[in-house]
Design an enzyme around this catalytic site. Structure first.
Site, short mmCIF file in Angstrom:
data_model
loop_
_atom_site.label_atom_id
_atom_site.label_comp_id
_atom_site.label_asym_id
_atom_site.label_seq_id
_atom_site.Cartn_x
_atom_site.Cartn_y
_atom_site.Cartn_z
N GLU A 3 6.33 -6.16 -2.60
CA GLU A 3 5.88 -6.74 -1.35
C GLU A 3 5.74 -8.24 -1.60
O GLU A 3 6.22 -8.74 -2.62
CB GLU A 3 4.56 -6.08 -0.92
N LYS A 61 9.38 -10.49 2.41
CA LYS A 61 9.99 -9.83 1.26
C LYS A 61 11.45 -10.24 1.07
O LYS A 61 12.13 -9.72 0.19
CB LYS A 61 9.90 -8.31 1.42
N ARG A 288 4.90 8.65 4.80
CA ARG A 288 4.22 8.14 3.62
C ARG A 288 2.74 8.46 3.72
O ARG A 288 2.36 9.37 4.42
CB ARG A 288 4.49 6.65 3.47
#
Length: 310
Positions: A3, A61, A288
């Site tokens: 990240e 990113k 997730r």
DNA sequence: CATATTTCCTGCCTGC
DNA sequence: TGCAGGCAGGAAATAT
């Protein structure tokens, strides 16, 4: 899982070795590493060979390396590390990395010959030669370069919270008109870039906000507190070299960061909350997980309109 | 237009 | 010991 802090560590490591260096050889070992390049592997190699990198720039990113010369606003090599991408600096005799996909050999006027190796286990990352375009707001494209240019593939991405040109008020207004869970908005790179699952969970924990809270349910003060916690956690992680769980994320020398030791919520389900001692839990979140303290991060009650029941 | 789901990929881990 | 299945997840593409 790279990240913002992890990508910034890579940018800062790459910049002194690569800015001002000229590409002598490009080897594409796996064309899947070029999925975002419009053209063949041969085209990528041809466009890059002989060019000189001017800088290494990052927004969120995304990384890009502007190239000297060229037409129009110019071109850059744009890269995204995806889940498991690594950019490593190696000597030219260095053996292949386990998941080496691309090797770019450069000649630097002071450091001599170096290999920039792109390795990527899960192949979600990629490199491409891309056009540079003017930034919409006229400010510098990102960290590492003062010119108001951005790689076209990163132009739709919002500025990140550590960017001097990030507009806090606009972020607050966007949150106020989104009905979706605040965590989704943190992960939406077109709203604010650089935040992934780890730092979203950490910032929400620090701000004591439940990830499923509708973004619009946050007060303006709450939204600004969240933004402040996002910045704090990103800066701390950057200072510690990023978060490494296994060999996935490493700096340009292959070394891990230390921030995994400082995580309060992410991956700590079952362990006591560092603030109140109650167990951190893991909730399913799309494909997730969210990690949070259900005691510290109360789900905000939704105010329902009065309903008349007969 | 906004939001939700699917897809890409490999290695590690769990359970049978 | 082997093997199937789950999981990890960023962002683009596709679907609702």
């Amino acid at each position: 899982m790279p990240e913002l802090p992890e990508v910034e560590v890579v940018r800062a490591g790459l910049a002194p070795a690569v800015a001002g260096a000229t590409v002598s050889v490009v080897e594409v070992l796996d064309p899947r590493a070029l999925t975002r390049h419009r053209g063949s592997s041969d085209d990528f190699e041809a466009r890059l060979t002989g060019r000189t990198f001017r800088a290494v720039v990052r927004r969120g990113k995304f990384l890009w390396l502007p190239l000297d010369g060229g037409s129009g606003e110019g071109e850059a090599v744009v890269g995204h590390l995806g889940m498991s991408g690594q950019l490593l600096l190696r000597g030219i005799e260095a053996p292949r990395e386990r998941h080496e996909r691309v090797r770019i050999v450069v000649e630097h006027p002071r450091h001599g010959e170096l290999a920039v190796v792109f390795a990527d286990q899960r192949t979600f990352g990629s490199l491409a030669v891309d056009a540079l375009v003017a930034t919409a707001d006229g400010a510098a494209g990102g960290w590492g370069d003062d010119t108001a240019l951005v790689a076209s593939q990163a132009a739709h991405i919002a500025r990140d919270p550590l960017d001097a040109a990030f507009v806090d008020a606009a972020f607050g207004q966007t949150l106020a008109r989104k009905a979706v869970a605040v965590k989704r908005v943190l992960l939406d790179q077109t709203v604010v870039s650089g935040i992934g699952n780890i730092y979203a969970d950490e910032a929400l924990w620090a701000a004591r906000i439940h990830p499923e809270t509708p973004a619009s349910a946050l007060s303006r003060r709450g939204a600004m507190r969240l933004l402040a916690e996002v910045r704090t956690v990103l800066r701390k992680a950057l200072a510690e070299g990023g978060t490494s769980f296994d060999a996935q994320y490493v700096n340009v020398n292959g070394q891990a960061g230390y921030f995994a030791h400082s995580l309060n919520a992410y991956g700590r389900h079952g362990s006591p909350c560092p603030r109140c001692g109650r167990p951190i839990v893991r909730l399913a979140f799309t494909n997730r997980s969210s990690h949070l303290c259900p005691a510290c991060q109360r789900r905000k009650a939704i105010r329902l309109p009065a309903v008349i029941v007969k």
